[in-house]
Design a protein around this motif. Structure first.
Motif, PDB file in Angstrom:
ATOM      1  N   ALA A 249       0.843  -1.195   0.000  1.00  0.00           N
ATOM      2  CA  ALA A 249       0.000   0.000   0.000  1.00  0.00           C
ATOM      3  C   ALA A 249       0.876   1.242   0.000  1.00  0.00           C
ATOM      4  N   TYR A 250       0.378   2.309  -0.579  1.00  0.00           N
ATOM      5  CA  TYR A 250       1.055   3.607  -0.675  1.00  0.00           C
ATOM      6  C   TYR A 250       2.241   3.585  -1.636  1.00  0.00           C
ATOM      7  N   LYS A 251       2.488   2.441  -2.249  1.00  0.00           N
ATOM      8  CA  LYS A 251       3.435   2.357  -3.365  1.00  0.00           C
ATOM      9  C   LYS A 251       2.734   1.773  -4.587  1.00  0.00           C
ATOM     10  N   THR A 252       1.830   0.860  -4.388  1.00  0.00           N
ATOM     11  CA  THR A 252       0.985   0.161  -5.365  1.00  0.00           C
ATOM     12  C   THR A 252       1.596  -0.023  -6.747  1.00  0.00           C
ATOM     13  N   VAL A 253       1.838   1.047  -7.498  1.00  0.00           N
ATOM     14  CA  VAL A 253       2.303   0.924  -8.880  1.00  0.00           C
ATOM     15  C   VAL A 253       3.763   0.484  -8.946  1.00  0.00           C
ATOM     16  N   TYR A 254       4.599   1.016  -8.076  1.00  0.00           N
ATOM     17  CA  TYR A 254       6.027   0.702  -8.124  1.00  0.00           C
ATOM     18  C   TYR A 254       6.328  -0.781  -7.899  1.00  0.00           C
ATOM     19  N   PRO A 255       5.871  -1.395  -6.784  1.00  0.00           N
ATOM     20  CA  PRO A 255       6.151  -2.826  -6.623  1.00  0.00           C
ATOM     21  C   PRO A 255       5.527  -3.676  -7.720  1.00  0.00           C
ATOM     22  N   ALA A 256       4.367  -3.237  -8.234  1.00  0.00           N
ATOM     23  CA  ALA A 256       3.757  -3.980  -9.344  1.00  0.00           C
ATOM     24  C   ALA A 256       4.659  -3.934 -10.573  1.00  0.00           C
ATOM     25  N   SER A 257       5.277  -2.777 -10.820  1.00  0.00           N
ATOM     26  CA  SER A 257       6.170  -2.660 -11.973  1.00  0.00           C
ATOM     27  C   SER A 257       7.421  -3.526 -11.791  1.00  0.00           C
ATOM     28  N   LYS A 258       7.913  -3.613 -10.559  1.00  0.00           N
ATOM     29  CA  LYS A 258       9.099  -4.428 -10.296  1.00  0.00           C
ATOM     30  C   LYS A 258       8.769  -5.922 -10.306  1.00  0.00           C
ATOM     31  N   ALA A 259       7.544  -6.265  -9.905  1.00  0.00           N
ATOM     32  CA  ALA A 259       7.103  -7.659 -10.022  1.00  0.00           C
ATOM     33  C   ALA A 259       7.010  -8.053 -11.495  1.00  0.00           C
ATOM     34  N   PHE A 260       6.581  -7.105 -12.330  1.00  0.00           N
ATOM     35  CA  PHE A 260       6.546  -7.342 -13.768  1.00  0.00           C
ATOM     36  C   PHE A 260       7.953  -7.619 -14.296  1.00  0.00           C
ATOM     37  N   ILE A 261       8.911  -6.782 -13.883  1.00  0.00           N
ATOM     38  CA  ILE A 261      10.294  -6.962 -14.321  1.00  0.00           C
ATOM     39  C   ILE A 261      10.798  -8.351 -13.935  1.00  0.00           C
ATOM     40  N   SER A 262      10.522  -8.749 -12.714  1.00  0.00           N
ATOM     41  CA  SER A 262      10.942 -10.069 -12.244  1.00  0.00           C
ATOM     42  C   SER A 262      10.340 -11.176 -13.099  1.00  0.00           C
ATOM     43  N   SER A 263       9.042 -11.120 -13.303  1.00  0.00           N
ATOM     44  CA  SER A 263       8.343 -12.158 -14.069  1.00  0.00           C
ATOM     45  C   SER A 263       8.796 -12.178 -15.523  1.00  0.00           C
ATOM     46  N   PHE A 264       8.863 -10.999 -16.129  1.00  0.00           N
ATOM     47  CA  PHE A 264       9.212 -10.922 -17.548  1.00  0.00           C
ATOM     48  C   PHE A 264      10.609 -11.477 -17.814  1.00  0.00           C
ATOM     49  N   PHE A 265      11.572 -11.053 -17.029  1.00  0.00           N
ATOM     50  CA  PHE A 265      12.947 -11.436 -17.344  1.00  0.00           C
ATOM     51  C   PHE A 265      13.285 -12.861 -16.930  1.00  0.00           C
ATOM     52  N   LEU A 266      12.661 -13.371 -15.883  1.00  0.00           N
ATOM     53  CA  LEU A 266      12.876 -14.779 -15.569  1.00  0.00           C
ATOM     54  C   LEU A 266      12.216 -15.663 -16.626  1.00  0.00           C
ATOM     55  N   GLY A 267      11.073 -15.202 -17.150  1.00  0.00           N
ATOM     56  CA  GLY A 267      10.461 -15.915 -18.274  1.00  0.00           C
ATOM     57  C   GLY A 267      11.330 -15.854 -19.515  1.00  0.00           C
ATOM     58  N   LEU A 268      11.915 -14.671 -19.757  1.00  0.00           N
ATOM     59  CA  LEU A 268      12.817 -14.508 -20.903  1.00  0.00           C
ATOM     60  C   LEU A 268      14.029 -15.416 -20.763  1.00  0.00           C
ATOM     61  N   LYS A 269      14.548 -15.541 -19.564  1.00  0.00           N
ATOM     62  CA  LYS A 269      15.706 -16.417 -19.335  1.00  0.00           C
ATOM     63  C   LYS A 269      15.391 -17.852 -19.755  1.00  0.00           C
ATOM     64  N   GLU A 270      14.207 -18.320 -19.368  1.00  0.00           N
ATOM     65  CA  GLU A 270      13.809 -19.685 -19.725  1.00  0.00           C
ATOM     66  C   GLU A 270      13.636 -19.826 -21.234  1.00  0.00           C
ATOM     67  N   GLU A 271      13.021 -18.827 -21.844  1.00  0.00           N
ATOM     68  CA  GLU A 271      12.790 -18.881 -23.290  1.00  0.00           C
ATOM     69  C   GLU A 271      14.093 -18.862 -24.079  1.00  0.00           C
ATOM     70  N   MET A 272      15.082 -18.131 -23.562  1.00  0.00           N
ATOM     71  CA  MET A 272      16.349 -17.964 -24.268  1.00  0.00           C
ATOM     72  C   MET A 272      17.417 -18.952 -23.817  1.00  0.00           C
ATOM     73  N   ALA A 273      17.035 -19.949 -23.013  1.00  0.00           N
ATOM     74  CA  ALA A 273      18.023 -20.857 -22.421  1.00  0.00           C
ATOM     75  C   ALA A 273      18.889 -21.549 -23.472  1.00  0.00           C
ATOM     76  N   HIS A 274      18.320 -21.839 -24.626  1.00  0.00           N
ATOM     77  CA  HIS A 274      19.052 -22.564 -25.665  1.00  0.00           C
ATOM     78  C   HIS A 274      20.020 -21.676 -26.442  1.00  0.00           C
ATOM     79  N   THR A 275      19.957 -20.366 -26.217  1.00  0.00           N
ATOM     80  CA  THR A 275      20.766 -19.424 -27.005  1.00  0.00           C
ATOM     81  C   THR A 275      22.100 -19.073 -26.354  1.00  0.00           C
ATOM     82  N   GLY A 276      22.224 -19.370 -25.059  1.00  0.00           N
ATOM     83  CA  GLY A 276      23.434 -18.967 -24.340  1.00  0.00           C
ATOM     84  C   GLY A 276      23.315 -17.608 -23.692  1.00  0.00           C
ATOM     85  N   LEU A 277      22.173 -16.930 -23.861  1.00  0.00           N
ATOM     86  CA  LEU A 277      21.971 -15.629 -23.237  1.00  0.00           C
ATOM     87  C   LEU A 277      21.765 -15.811 -21.732  1.00  0.00           C
TER      88      LEU A 277
END
Length: 267
Positions: free
Chosen positions: A148-176
């Motif tokens: 509470a009282y931050k609402t948008v900020y932690p949601a944006s950082k949760a997005f970053i966490s989810s997006f990039f960990l998902g990207l890591k899995e998707e790109m696992a075969h590339t060496g990235l």
């Protein structure tokens, strides 16, 4: 044989981004620095080139302006080989959602979420040309809990966490290699310092010096760690908070964060 590859760092004008630039230069890495106009990046670049045998280039523009971002990246990637991207730029703060302007909310979403994803998407083809490409992304301990009282900020950082960990899995075969860093409180400027101090000892638990956070983040990223939580207290705090029911965890964290409101800039 000289290294002609570059590390691109966003939000490099001050705080953690500037410290990443210093430590990358110390490692002998060429650097591309991006920050808002008026960030005095050129003086940072000049000092780094005087002290270390590296090339440092400066680009000042607003990452949240999508057209400008696309144009600038076309220009940058045509001239420089990028094998390491550090997504550091972001904004946040503390206030009630009803007293925060729509413009400020949009600014947080545009910079923390949209521009970070767009920048990464545009750079992926260039990163993947290299033998050991890396992406480091700065999230926050706030990503682990709605607040509470931050609402948008932690949601944006949760997005970053989810997006990039998902990207890591998707790109696992590339060496990235993709890493997400979850810093605790950082005294990057006078506003954030006042907010942290306002919380007392509880709010300052896990507080680390900016150079230490940058060092831990770089070391973990270069080792290929997907999740990096700098500082023993932050690791312990994260583990303990995982044991609590979500409703209790949100109430505890939000109660402390509410003390920041007199010093906050946004949600």
């Amino acid at each position: 044989m000289p290294n002609n590859n570059y590390t691109l760092i966003t939000g490099a004008g001050s705080g953690l981004g500037k410290e990443f630039a210093i430590q990358c230069a110390r490692m002998g890495r060429n650097i591309l620095l991006i920050a808002l106009p008026g960030s005095r990046l050129q003086s940072v670049a000049d000092n780094l080139e005087l002290e270390y045998p590296v090339s440092v280039k400066v680009f000042e523009f607003d990452l949240s302006d999508s057209d400008t971002l696309k144009q600038q990246l076309q220009h940058i990637t045509a001239q420089y080989d990028i094998d390491f991207l550090i997504n550091n730029a972001g904004i946040g703060g503390t206030s009630s959602i009803t007293s925060t302007s729509l413009e400020r909310i949009d600014d947080i979403i545009m910079l923390n979420v949209r521009s970070t994803v767009l920048l990464t998407h545009l750079l992926l083809p260039h990163l993947l040309k290299h033998r050991q490409p890396r992406i480091m992304n700065i999230a926050s301990m706030a990503a682990f809990t709605p607040i509470a009282y931050k609402t948008v900020y932690p949601a944006s950082k949760a997005f970053i966490s989810s997006f990039f960990l998902g990207l890591k899995e998707e790109m696992a075969h590339t060496g990235l290699s993709v890493s997400v860093v979850y810093p605790g409180p950082i005294m990057t400027n006078s506003h954030t310092s006042r907010r942290i101090i306002s919380q007392g000892r509880k709010g300052q638990m896990g507080l680390l010096a900016t150079p230490d956070i940058a060092r831990i983040a770089l070391k973990g990223t270069l080792k290929g760690y997907p999740v990096i939580i700098p500082g023993l207290m932050n690791k312990i705090n994260h583990a303990l908070m995982q044991l609590l029911p979500l409703s209790l965890k949100m109430r505890i964290v939000s109660r402390e964060v509410k003390k920041e409101i007199p010093f906050g800039l946004s949600v």
